[in-house]
Design a protein around this motif. Structure first.
Motif, PDB file in Angstrom:
ATOM      1  N   TYR A  58     -76.578 -88.056  65.902  1.00 55.04           N
ATOM      2  CA  TYR A  58     -75.399 -87.255  66.200  1.00 55.04           C
ATOM      3  C   TYR A  58     -75.727 -85.946  66.915  1.00 55.04           C
ATOM      4  O   TYR A  58     -74.847 -85.300  67.462  1.00 55.04           O
ATOM      5  CB  TYR A  58     -74.626 -86.945  64.907  1.00 55.04           C
ATOM      6  CG  TYR A  58     -74.118 -88.196  64.231  1.00 55.04           C
ATOM      7  CD1 TYR A  58     -72.882 -88.727  64.552  1.00 55.04           C
ATOM      8  CD2 TYR A  58     -74.893 -88.856  63.280  1.00 55.04           C
ATOM      9  CE1 TYR A  58     -72.417 -89.883  63.951  1.00 55.04           C
ATOM     10  CE2 TYR A  58     -74.439 -90.018  62.674  1.00 55.04           C
ATOM     11  CZ  TYR A  58     -73.205 -90.525  63.016  1.00 55.04           C
ATOM     12  OH  TYR A  58     -72.764 -91.681  62.418  1.00 55.04           O
ATOM     13  N   PHE A  87     -67.159 -91.686  62.593  1.00 51.97           N
ATOM     14  CA  PHE A  87     -67.907 -92.936  62.468  1.00 51.97           C
ATOM     15  C   PHE A  87     -67.696 -93.564  61.097  1.00 51.97           C
ATOM     16  O   PHE A  87     -67.582 -94.785  60.963  1.00 51.97           O
ATOM     17  CB  PHE A  87     -69.397 -92.672  62.705  1.00 51.97           C
ATOM     18  CG  PHE A  87     -70.225 -93.921  62.838  1.00 51.97           C
ATOM     19  CD1 PHE A  87     -70.407 -94.521  64.078  1.00 51.97           C
ATOM     20  CD2 PHE A  87     -70.830 -94.504  61.728  1.00 51.97           C
ATOM     21  CE1 PHE A  87     -71.171 -95.673  64.205  1.00 51.97           C
ATOM     22  CE2 PHE A  87     -71.598 -95.650  61.847  1.00 51.97           C
ATOM     23  CZ  PHE A  87     -71.767 -96.243  63.094  1.00 51.97           C
ATOM     24  N   LYS A 114     -75.957 -94.046  66.038  1.00 51.04           N
ATOM     25  CA  LYS A 114     -75.509 -93.970  67.425  1.00 51.04           C
ATOM     26  C   LYS A 114     -76.688 -93.787  68.362  1.00 51.04           C
ATOM     27  O   LYS A 114     -77.737 -93.283  67.971  1.00 51.04           O
ATOM     28  CB  LYS A 114     -74.529 -92.814  67.609  1.00 51.04           C
ATOM     29  CG  LYS A 114     -73.248 -92.951  66.791  1.00 51.04           C
ATOM     30  CD  LYS A 114     -72.269 -91.864  67.163  1.00 51.04           C
ATOM     31  CE  LYS A 114     -70.953 -92.072  66.437  1.00 51.04           C
ATOM     32  NZ  LYS A 114     -69.926 -91.113  66.889  1.00 51.04           N
ATOM     33  N   HIS A 125     -71.552 -90.512  73.070  1.00 51.13           N
ATOM     34  CA  HIS A 125     -71.830 -91.527  72.067  1.00 51.13           C
ATOM     35  C   HIS A 125     -71.116 -92.828  72.422  1.00 51.13           C
ATOM     36  O   HIS A 125     -69.995 -92.818  72.904  1.00 51.13           O
ATOM     37  CB  HIS A 125     -71.346 -91.080  70.684  1.00 51.13           C
ATOM     38  CG  HIS A 125     -71.948 -89.786  70.246  1.00 51.13           C
ATOM     39  ND1 HIS A 125     -73.270 -89.666  69.882  1.00 51.13           N
ATOM     40  CD2 HIS A 125     -71.420 -88.558  70.087  1.00 51.13           C
ATOM     41  CE1 HIS A 125     -73.524 -88.424  69.533  1.00 51.13           C
ATOM     42  NE2 HIS A 125     -72.414 -87.730  69.659  1.00 51.13           N
ATOM     43  N   VAL A 127     -69.716 -96.172  70.643  1.00 51.66           N
ATOM     44  CA  VAL A 127     -69.402 -96.704  69.321  1.00 51.66           C
ATOM     45  C   VAL A 127     -68.663 -98.026  69.483  1.00 51.66           C
ATOM     46  O   VAL A 127     -67.737 -98.135  70.284  1.00 51.66           O
ATOM     47  CB  VAL A 127     -68.518 -95.728  68.513  1.00 51.66           C
ATOM     48  CG1 VAL A 127     -68.191 -96.308  67.148  1.00 51.66           C
ATOM     49  CG2 VAL A 127     -69.215 -94.391  68.363  1.00 51.66           C
ATOM     50  N   GLN A 131     -73.219-103.853  67.413  1.00 50.70           N
ATOM     51  CA  GLN A 131     -73.973-103.083  68.392  1.00 50.70           C
ATOM     52  C   GLN A 131     -75.320-103.745  68.647  1.00 50.70           C
ATOM     53  O   GLN A 131     -75.805-104.523  67.826  1.00 50.70           O
ATOM     54  CB  GLN A 131     -74.188-101.645  67.903  1.00 50.70           C
ATOM     55  CG  GLN A 131     -72.892-100.855  67.709  1.00 50.70           C
ATOM     56  CD  GLN A 131     -73.160 -99.392  67.423  1.00 50.70           C
ATOM     57  OE1 GLN A 131     -73.112 -98.561  68.301  1.00 50.70           O
ATOM     58  NE2 GLN A 131     -73.433 -99.080  66.168  1.00 50.70           N
TER      59      GLN A 131
END
Length: 291
Positions: A58, A87, A114, A125, A127, A131
């Motif tokens: 972050y 998040f 992230k 970022h 999101v 992922q």
């Protein structure tokens, strides 16, 4: 000295363990004593919060390492905390409130939530639910069949849950097939039980397991954790098959999902059994172009 290949980044999955020793560690966590802090505050220990948010993706202080030690709640920390709160579906106020502190105290996966890209002074970022790792490592088409083997010290009664997990991934992906072999040196995927200090990437107190993305192929369980063989949940124990499903996802190229019901979500309580979720299956199909 380990070779470059053995230093591929491990992915950790760390879960909450109800034990007196862990409870003491959580009570002494410095972040707990920062509750109520917000932008504009200058409080001793705030750099610990910055280090926490930097570790999990972050904040990016690589270009100004001294900034990490500052105990000022600045604009960057405010933005990072709000991003963290978003998040985890918390109220994104930028205040280190009780719910945010509680989430931060839960033992968790050591891999960042992230991927941070530096662009000027802005932090960008990406999101999504499922992922992938940076550069999307995956097995080539010639390796849709993968072999796996267990270390010689791996407990025999702990083998069936992992076999079941491989079978589940094979059925659900409708692409990968797996077979168990006896020679661990020649296997694509190598599974072992390891002590917390075992020489590659050591386990912290509440790290449950770790695994390499392709083509690393290493999957280690933490031998210091209480395990259950299933199929039913066991209180204060962690389900071997559930963790295997998660770690095999990493071995195939999936990173952590933001979707709490997915097996690829970064954390889970003891005494819980999970199976593959639509998000997990969709992730592997997208990664390998199977849709």
């Amino acid at each position: 000295m380990a070779s470059i290949d053995t230093l591929l980044p491990f992915v950790y999955i760390c879960f909450f363990l109800f034990s007196p020793s862990l409870g003491k560690v959580l009570n002494n966590n410095p972040i707990k004593h920062l509750q109520g802090c917000h932008k504009g505050d200058k409080v001793q220990g705030l750099h610990k919060l910055k280090l926490y948010l930097a570790k999990y993706g972050y904040l990016n202080y690589q270009n100004s390492p001294d900034h990490t030690n500052a105990d000022e709640f600045d604009e960057e920390l405010d933005a990072a905390l709000k991003s963290y709160q978003n998040f985890y579906h918390l109220n994104a106020t930028g205040v280190l409130d009780e719910n945010t502190v509680s989430q931060m105290l839960v033992p968790r996966c050591g891999h960042p939530d992230k991927k941070i890209h530096q662009h000027g002074t802005k932090l960008l970022h990406t999101v999504s639910h499922f992922q992938f790792f940076a550069n999307e490592p995956k097995w080539p088409p010639s390796k849709s069949h993968l072999t796996y083997a267990f270390d010689s010290d791996y407990p025999n009664n702990y083998i069936p849950p992992v076999d079941r997990a491989f079978n589940t991934w094979a059925t659900s992906s409708n692409y990968f097939t797996f077979s168990r072999v006896s020679d661990i040196n020649g296997a694509d995927l190598k599974i072992a039980f390891e002590s917390p200090q075992h020489g590659d990437v050591d386990f912290e107190l509440n790290d449950l397991a770790h695994a390499n993305p392709p083509p690393g192929g290493r999957f280690h369980y933490n031998s210091a954790i209480p395990w259950s063989v299933g199929p039913r949940p066991v209180r204060n124990h962690f389900d071997l098959e559930t963790v295997a499903l998660h770690e095999i996802g990493h071995l195939l190229g999936l990173d952590h999902s933001q979707y709490r019901d997915a097996v690829m979500f970064a954390s889970i309580n003891a005494g819980i059994v999970k199976g593959l979720n639509f998000d997990d299956i969709q992730g592997i199909k997208v990664l390998y172009g199977l849709n």
